[in-house]
Each structure stands twice: as C-alpha cells, then as structure tokens.
Write a protein that holds these residues in place. Structure first.
Motif, PDB file in Angstrom:
ATOM      1  N   LYS A  24       0.822  -1.221   0.011  1.00 33.54           N
ATOM      2  CA  LYS A  24      -0.152   0.110  -0.100  1.00 33.54           C
ATOM      3  C   LYS A  24       0.907   1.277  -0.081  1.00 33.54           C
ATOM      4  O   LYS A  24       0.555   2.349  -0.793  1.00 33.54           O
ATOM      5  N   THR A  25       1.909   1.201   0.620  1.00 35.85           N
ATOM      6  CA  THR A  25       2.845   2.306   0.522  1.00 35.85           C
ATOM      7  C   THR A  25       3.315   2.572  -0.753  1.00 35.85           C
ATOM      8  O   THR A  25       3.570   3.733  -1.195  1.00 35.85           O
ATOM      9  N   ARG A  30     -11.316  -1.482  10.464  1.00 36.87           N
ATOM     10  CA  ARG A  30      -9.864  -1.789  10.881  1.00 36.87           C
ATOM     11  C   ARG A  30      -8.906  -1.296   9.759  1.00 36.87           C
ATOM     12  O   ARG A  30      -7.867  -0.475  10.129  1.00 36.87           O
ATOM     13  N   VAL A  31      -9.228  -1.710   8.660  1.00 35.08           N
ATOM     14  CA  VAL A  31      -8.416  -1.343   7.313  1.00 35.08           C
ATOM     15  C   VAL A  31      -8.695   0.484   7.157  1.00 35.08           C
ATOM     16  O   VAL A  31      -7.698   0.881   6.936  1.00 35.08           O
ATOM     17  N   ALA A  32      -9.835   0.787   7.560  1.00 35.54           N
ATOM     18  CA  ALA A  32     -10.026   2.375   7.630  1.00 35.54           C
ATOM     19  C   ALA A  32      -8.968   2.862   8.266  1.00 35.54           C
ATOM     20  O   ALA A  32      -8.409   4.004   7.970  1.00 35.54           O
ATOM     21  N   MET A  33      -8.765   2.749   9.333  1.00 39.62           N
ATOM     22  CA  MET A  33      -7.747   3.179  10.441  1.00 39.62           C
ATOM     23  C   MET A  33      -6.460   3.010  10.021  1.00 39.62           C
ATOM     24  O   MET A  33      -5.838   3.966   9.871  1.00 39.62           O
ATOM     25  N   GLU A  34      -6.107   1.884   9.473  1.00 42.30           N
ATOM     26  CA  GLU A  34      -4.808   1.885   8.913  1.00 42.30           C
ATOM     27  C   GLU A  34      -4.450   2.686   7.725  1.00 42.30           C
ATOM     28  O   GLU A  34      -3.597   3.310   7.667  1.00 42.30           O
ATOM     29  N   THR A  35      -5.630   2.760   6.735  1.00 42.72           N
ATOM     30  CA  THR A  35      -5.470   3.746   5.760  1.00 42.72           C
ATOM     31  C   THR A  35      -5.301   5.361   6.264  1.00 42.72           C
ATOM     32  O   THR A  35      -4.514   6.040   5.432  1.00 42.72           O
ATOM     33  N   LEU A  93      -1.703   5.724   7.096  1.00 42.43           N
ATOM     34  CA  LEU A  93      -0.928   5.905   5.852  1.00 42.43           C
ATOM     35  C   LEU A  93      -1.209   7.310   5.354  1.00 42.43           C
ATOM     36  O   LEU A  93      -0.054   8.026   4.791  1.00 42.43           O
ATOM     37  N   ALA A  94      -2.368   7.794   5.262  1.00 42.41           N
ATOM     38  CA  ALA A  94      -2.764   9.222   4.637  1.00 42.41           C
ATOM     39  C   ALA A  94      -2.025  10.038   5.658  1.00 42.41           C
ATOM     40  O   ALA A  94      -1.297  11.019   5.108  1.00 42.41           O
ATOM     41  N   PHE A  96       1.613  10.167   4.631  1.00 46.70           N
ATOM     42  CA  PHE A  96       1.964  10.907   3.333  1.00 46.70           C
ATOM     43  C   PHE A  96       1.642  12.331   3.365  1.00 46.70           C
ATOM     44  O   PHE A  96       2.241  13.352   2.654  1.00 46.70           O
ATOM     45  N   MET A  97       0.846  12.649   4.191  1.00 45.80           N
ATOM     46  CA  MET A  97       0.447  14.086   4.385  1.00 45.80           C
ATOM     47  C   MET A  97       1.649  15.139   4.793  1.00 45.80           C
ATOM     48  O   MET A  97       1.933  15.918   4.435  1.00 45.80           O
ATOM     49  N   LEU A  98       2.538  14.430   5.681  1.00 44.72           N
ATOM     50  CA  LEU A  98       3.516  15.043   6.133  1.00 44.72           C
ATOM     51  C   LEU A  98       4.568  14.643   5.318  1.00 44.72           C
ATOM     52  O   LEU A  98       5.537  15.635   5.427  1.00 44.72           O
ATOM     53  N   SER A  99       4.874  13.984   4.477  1.00 43.78           N
ATOM     54  CA  SER A  99       6.187  13.595   3.896  1.00 43.78           C
ATOM     55  C   SER A  99       5.913  13.926   2.313  1.00 43.78           C
ATOM     56  O   SER A  99       6.914  13.432   1.536  1.00 43.78           O
TER      57      SER A  99
END
Ligand SMILES: CNc1ncnc2c1ncn2[C@@H]1O[C@H](COP(=O)(O)O)[C@@H](O)[C@H]1O
Ligand SMILES: [Zn+2]
Length: 354
Positions: A113-114, A149-154, A157-158, A161-164
């Motif tokens: 996903k990354t 659960r996947v929503a929280m992981e996503t 991840l977001a 990426f918002m920071l990087s």
C-alpha cells in the motif's frame, strides 16, 4: 466527430476536477495498453466501460472496478495509468485536479500500500516535470468494503503521506459500495483523520435509506460531500439533513453522467444538481469515473448547461467556484484564481477571427 464552437468553449473553460477515482478514470487508449500487457486475462473493453446510451446497476459498476483492478496491479501499471489520466485531464482543460485512489496491496506483483501511494506521487511529480499544464493533488481513499480496521490503517498511511509528500496529499475519501458496511463504524477513523488535518470528502447518500448514516457523518462534518443524491426530502431524505448541509455550507460534488449511467438518478433532467443549485448551494461538477462512464469534465459542464439552461457566465461562475471548494491551500487557490482571471477574456469574449 467535428468540434463545434460550443465544444471549444467548454474545453477552453478552465476547470477544477475534485472527484475522480484513479482506476475509474482509465481511458480507452490506456485500457488498450493494459489489455495488451495482460492478454491471458481475456478482458474486453466492454467489461470496463459503459458506452453512450447504456446503463448498469451500481452493483454492476462495482464488478467493473474489480475487472479494472486485475488490469492495474503493479507499480508499472499504476505509474502509467496515473500519468495518462493526469495528461488527459490537462488536455480537457482541467487546471487543477484532486485525484483519489484506494491503496491496494497485490501479493502477485509484490505491491504494498505504501508503494501504491508512492507510485502515484511519483507519477504526479513526473507530470509536473514534463510540464503538463495542471496542478494535481491526491486524496487517499477508504473503501468501506474493507471495514473499520483497514480504514484506520489507511488513515495512518494518509497521515504519514500528508507530512512527507510536500503537500501533495491533502485528504481522505470515503467511497466503495454503499450497500456494504455501515459508515457509522468508520467514525473513529474519520474523526482521527479530521483531527490530524486531513480534509474529508465523503460519499454520502449515494443510494436511498442511508439517512441515519448521513446524519451521523454530517456531524463530523465532512469538508465536501460526494453525490448526496438522496439527502433532500423529495427523494426520501429529510429537512434535517438538508439543514445540516446548508448551515455548514458543505460543497457537493455532482456527477451527472455517473449517476444516470449507474441508475441512481432516473434521467439527466431529474438530477439533484437542480435542487442544490437553485438554493445557491456550492455545487461542483465532477466526472467520478471518466473511463467507466465514458465522459470528460468538459462534457459534464456542457450537459449541465444545456439541461439546466445555464448561460456562459453561470458556467464560468461554476468552474470558478470549484476552485474555492477545493482542498488546495490558500496560496495555491489564489494562484489558480489569478489563472482563471487571465483566461476569462479569452473564454468569454473570444477575439474575432482574423
Ligand atoms: C460510481 N459510484 C461510486 N461510488 C462509490 N465508490 C466508487 C464509485 N466509483 C468509484 N468508486 C470507488 O473507487 C474505486 C476505483 O478507483 P480506485 O481503485 O480507488 O482508484 C472503486 O473500487 C470504489 O471503491
Ligand atoms: Zn465517487
């Protein structure tokens, strides 16, 4: 066919696209390249797009996305698809694009996903380097099918990426089959996203009987609403839902062809654009899935103008308002508004022919 003066007007009109799912936006030309890469899948173009005059059910549309996902399953595919989609929007006169996509992992091609998100960001950077005339930002999508659960992981991840990503990742989209999973269960993930500064674009009331879910999600509140087809009382929504949307002035992303072709709206002239536009509510015309629904943003503006009798000035105001409804940071909004102002005389009062 031949391009008419009207076609030229809508193509030259500077536009902002705020609701475009990457894998739904794959053009016929790109699809051909993907099918050639994977002939063993035996996929034909008719399995990934709804041509003119045809309709499908929403359920059938979600089947189409599964087929497209089989064709787009490696870094190489995602890079090509993103660059093609960005270029096509630019060719259509879109000057600002918020693209959204669901991070996917594919064991077969070793995709994580990354890497999925990194590849999209890389494609956006390459397009900029190639001087494609468009500013692109990215929203990370949560597919409701995959649960909380996947929503929280996503969301995590977001956030990373918002920071990087040097400001390329601006927000989160909640999408996927509305018949699956209660949006209420997504609340903790969405709240967290909001608190960390991610903008929220939520598909809301795309199908009937989601009143309770929409009430709850509107309390977040979202920064924009996708579709909102069944919010108003005339179609089974409620005054309370409409009040919440109006009081908080939450812009609505409206996708005419998408809603007609997936049969959530019976015909163009019955589209809820009319309801919200007549109230002076911020409305943004969008394509949703330009590949699957065989449209582009110029065509959506042209359709809206002809069906709801909008003159050129009103059309201009719509496209200008879309910039204001975007998640672009203030300096970029100002830059885009200057761009619109520069282009205005050329589009609204074209110089006489030599
Ligand atoms: C037609 N109305 C719609 N309603 C809800 N979700 C939709 C959608 N159209 C597209 N998507 C969402 O976008 C995904 C495909 O792009 P990405 O793989 O994310 O780039 C679909 O699988 C679905 O989750
Ligand atoms: Zn959508």
């Amino acid at each position: 066919g031949m391009e008419t003066d009207a076609d030229t007007f809508y193509r030259h009109l500077p536009k902002a696209e705020l609701h475009a799912h990457l894998n739904g936006s794959v053009s016929f030309a790109t699809m051909k390249k993907l099918i050639a890469r994977k002939p063993h899948l035996n996929i034909e173009h008719s399995m990934t797009a709804i041509s003119s005059g045809q309709r499908r059910t929403l359920e059938e549309c979600f089947q189409m996305f599964k087929v497209i996902h089989q064709l787009v399953d490696s870094e190489e595919d995602i890079l090509m698809v993103t660059k093609d989609v960005v270029r096509e929007f630019a060719t259509d006169g879109v000057k600002y694009l918020e693209l959204r996509s669901t991070p996917r992992e594919e064991a077969k091609s070793g995709l994580s996903k990354t890497r999925y998100v990194e590849t999209i960001i890389e494609a956006i950077r390459q397009s900029k380097q190639d001087e494609v005339d468009i500013d692109v930002r990215f929203l990370v999508s949560v597919d409701r099918r995959n649960g909380p659960r996947v929503a929280m992981e996503t969301v995590k991840l977001a956030e990373d990426f918002m920071l990087s990503s040097d400001g390329l990742v601006l927000g989160l989209d909640l999408s996927g089959d509305p018949a699956v999973c209660n949006g209420k269960d997504m609340l903790p993930a969405l709240q967290r996203a909001r608190n960390s500064g991610l903008k929220l674009a939520l598909h809301l009331s795309e199908v009937p009987s989601q009143k309770e879910e929409s009430e709850i999600l509107l309390n977040l509140p979202p920064d924009r609403i996708g579709h909102g087809t069944f919010l108003h009382p005339e179609v089974g929504g409620s005054d309370s839902l409409v009040d919440k949307v109006c009081k908080q002035k939450i812009p609505i992303e409206l996708c005419l062809t998408s809603n007609v072709k997936d049969q959530t709206v019976p015909s163009y002239d019955k589209h809820h654009f009319q309801y919200w536009y007549d109230r002076g509510h911020p409305c943004v015309l969008c394509t949703d899935d330009k590949g699957v629904f065989c449209t582009d943003l110029s065509q959506e503006y042209q359709l809206a103008a002809s069906i709801f009798a909008l003159g050129p000035e009103a059309v201009w105001d719509l496209s200008h308002q879309a910039v204001q409804c975007s998640f672009a940071p203030e300096p970029l909004k100002q830059q885009l508004k200057r761009r619109w102002a520069e282009l205005r005389p050329q589009v609204l009062q074209p110089p006489p022919l030599q």
